[in-house]
Design an enzyme around this catalytic site. Structure first.
Site, PDB file in Angstrom:
ATOM      1  N   ASN A   1       0.849  -1.198   0.000  1.00 37.52           N
ATOM      2  CA  ASN A   1       0.000   0.000   0.000  1.00 37.52           C
ATOM      3  C   ASN A   1       0.880   1.241   0.000  1.00 37.52           C
ATOM      4  O   ASN A   1       1.941   1.285   0.634  1.00 37.52           O
ATOM      5  CB  ASN A   1      -0.998   0.003   1.171  1.00 37.52           C
ATOM      6  CG  ASN A   1      -0.373  -0.082   2.535  1.00 37.52           C
ATOM      7  OD1 ASN A   1       0.697  -0.668   2.704  1.00 37.52           O
ATOM      8  ND2 ASN A   1      -1.023   0.475   3.525  1.00 37.52           N
ATOM      9  N   ILE A   2       0.440   2.228  -0.770  1.00 43.23           N
ATOM     10  CA  ILE A   2       1.189   3.480  -0.912  1.00 43.23           C
ATOM     11  C   ILE A   2       0.216   4.624  -0.644  1.00 43.23           C
ATOM     12  O   ILE A   2      -0.730   4.841  -1.414  1.00 43.23           O
ATOM     13  CB  ILE A   2       1.793   3.608  -2.333  1.00 43.23           C
ATOM     14  CG1 ILE A   2       2.662   2.387  -2.655  1.00 43.23           C
ATOM     15  CG2 ILE A   2       2.601   4.905  -2.452  1.00 43.23           C
ATOM     16  CD1 ILE A   2       3.116   2.297  -4.119  1.00 43.23           C
ATOM     17  N   GLU A   3       0.443   5.300   0.473  1.00 43.40           N
ATOM     18  CA  GLU A   3      -0.473   6.382   0.865  1.00 43.40           C
ATOM     19  C   GLU A   3       0.012   7.726   0.323  1.00 43.40           C
ATOM     20  O   GLU A   3       1.097   7.825  -0.258  1.00 43.40           O
ATOM     21  CB  GLU A   3      -0.606   6.394   2.395  1.00 43.40           C
ATOM     22  CG  GLU A   3      -1.178   5.075   2.893  1.00 43.40           C
ATOM     23  CD  GLU A   3      -1.456   5.033   4.377  1.00 43.40           C
ATOM     24  OE1 GLU A   3      -0.957   5.900   5.121  1.00 43.40           O
ATOM     25  OE2 GLU A   3      -2.192   4.101   4.791  1.00 43.40           O
TER      26      GLU A   3
ATOM     27  N   CYS B   1      -4.128   0.509  -2.589  1.00 36.82           N
ATOM     28  CA  CYS B   1      -3.982  -0.693  -1.765  1.00 36.82           C
ATOM     29  C   CYS B   1      -2.886  -1.598  -2.332  1.00 36.82           C
ATOM     30  O   CYS B   1      -2.585  -1.555  -3.538  1.00 36.82           O
ATOM     31  CB  CYS B   1      -5.283  -1.489  -1.762  1.00 36.82           C
ATOM     32  SG  CYS B   1      -6.654  -0.692  -0.919  1.00 36.82           S
TER      33      CYS B   1
ATOM     34  N   GLU C   1      -3.014  -4.794  -2.872  1.00 38.25           N
ATOM     35  CA  GLU C   1      -3.503  -5.771  -3.851  1.00 38.25           C
ATOM     36  C   GLU C   1      -3.553  -5.161  -5.245  1.00 38.25           C
ATOM     37  O   GLU C   1      -3.148  -5.765  -6.235  1.00 38.25           O
ATOM     38  CB  GLU C   1      -4.922  -6.252  -3.477  1.00 38.25           C
ATOM     39  CG  GLU C   1      -5.023  -6.958  -2.153  1.00 38.25           C
ATOM     40  CD  GLU C   1      -5.327  -6.008  -0.998  1.00 38.25           C
ATOM     41  OE1 GLU C   1      -4.741  -4.896  -0.965  1.00 38.25           O
ATOM     42  OE2 GLU C   1      -6.126  -6.386  -0.134  1.00 38.25           O
TER      43      GLU C   1
ATOM     44  N   CYS D   1     -10.182  -5.126   0.462  1.00 42.54           N
ATOM     45  CA  CYS D   1     -11.300  -4.174   0.494  1.00 42.54           C
ATOM     46  C   CYS D   1     -12.196  -4.410  -0.729  1.00 42.54           C
ATOM     47  O   CYS D   1     -11.826  -5.134  -1.670  1.00 42.54           O
ATOM     48  CB  CYS D   1     -10.789  -2.735   0.516  1.00 42.54           C
ATOM     49  SG  CYS D   1     -10.201  -2.148  -1.086  1.00 42.54           S
TER      50      CYS D   1
ATOM     51  N   CYS E   1     -10.677  -3.623  -4.245  1.00 41.26           N
ATOM     52  CA  CYS E   1      -9.697  -4.622  -4.711  1.00 41.26           C
ATOM     53  C   CYS E   1     -10.391  -5.917  -5.140  1.00 41.26           C
ATOM     54  O   CYS E   1      -9.958  -6.576  -6.087  1.00 41.26           O
ATOM     55  CB  CYS E   1      -8.658  -4.899  -3.624  1.00 41.26           C
ATOM     56  SG  CYS E   1      -7.565  -3.484  -3.356  1.00 41.26           S
TER      57      CYS E   1
HETATM   58  N1  THU Z   1      -5.311  -1.281   2.446  1.00 43.04           N
HETATM   59  C1  THU Z   1      -4.747  -2.167   1.572  1.00 43.04           C
HETATM   60  O1  THU Z   1      -3.585  -2.033   1.185  1.00 43.04           O
HETATM   61  N2  THU Z   1      -5.507  -3.194   1.149  1.00 43.04           N
HETATM   62  C2  THU Z   1      -6.815  -3.407   1.486  1.00 43.04           C
HETATM   63  O2  THU Z   1      -7.463  -4.305   0.960  1.00 43.04           O
HETATM   64  C3  THU Z   1      -7.431  -2.545   2.501  1.00 43.04           C
HETATM   65  C4  THU Z   1      -6.666  -1.361   2.928  1.00 43.04           C
HETATM   66  C5  THU Z   1      -4.492  -0.157   2.907  1.00 43.04           C
HETATM   67  C6  THU Z   1      -4.953   1.191   2.421  1.00 43.04           C
HETATM   68  C7  THU Z   1      -4.431   2.121   3.496  1.00 43.04           C
HETATM   69  O3  THU Z   1      -3.101   2.482   3.153  1.00 43.04           O
HETATM   70  C8  THU Z   1      -4.388   1.272   4.744  1.00 43.04           C
HETATM   71  O4  THU Z   1      -4.528  -0.070   4.315  1.00 43.04           O
HETATM   72  C9  THU Z   1      -5.467   1.599   5.744  1.00 43.04           C
HETATM   73  O5  THU Z   1      -6.717   1.605   5.151  1.00 43.04           O
END
Ligand code: THU
Length: 131
Positions: free
Chosen positions: A44-46, A55, A57, A88, A91
């Site tokens: 995941n890259i915010e 996300c 995935e 989520c 994804c």
């Molecule tokens: N996140 C994922 O990488 N995959 C998911 O299926 C659900 C959420 C990440 C997004 C965000 O960076 C962090 O988790 C919190 O929501």
């Protein structure tokens, strides 16, 4: 095509270490195996503009598709913050788009034990345009 569940989970764990998640502090790693037998990983890259976050995935799936590998067989997901870290909704729908003849398997881990489910357990009625 056979693949190794544990290897996929190990790759997801490795990818989680690359997570850029300073805002949520929720690291996620994912790995996918495609019909070609290749494995692609992502994290995941915010972003400071929160909605730009991607996300783990989708990061892994988009890496595969952008290399021309469009048929996903299995996805492993790992977070050090959460046992059985499930994908989520967004994804799940992206996985549905790149599912081939066989149902995608979803691999998660609960205290060292691998759990295997099918995409239809998470998304029974996905959306697809059959063009
Ligand atoms: N996140 C994922 O990488 N995959 C998911 O299926 C659900 C959420 C990440 C997004 C965000 O960076 C962090 O988790 C919190 O929501």
């Amino acid at each position: 095509m056979s693949y190794d569940y544990q290897l996929l989970m190990d790759k997801a764990k490795e990818a989680a270490k690359k997570s850029y998640s300073p805002f949520s502090e929720f690291a996620v790693g994912a790995s996918v195996v495609t019909a070609s037998g290749k494995i692609y990983s992502g994290c995941n890259i915010e972003n400071s503009s929160f909605g730009m976050t991607i996300c783990a995935e989708r990061c892994a799936i988009f890496k595969a598709v952008s290399e021309g590998d469009k048929e996903i067989l299995a996805v492993a997901i790992y977070s050090p913050n959460e046992d059985d870290c499930y994908p989520c909704g967004a994804c799940r729908q992206v996985m549905y788009e790149f599912q081939g003849q066989d149902e995608i398997e979803i691999i998660t881990e609960d205290k060292g034990k691998l759990n295997i489910k099918k995409l239809s357990d998470f998304l029974p009625y996905g959306f697809k345009i059959h063009g």
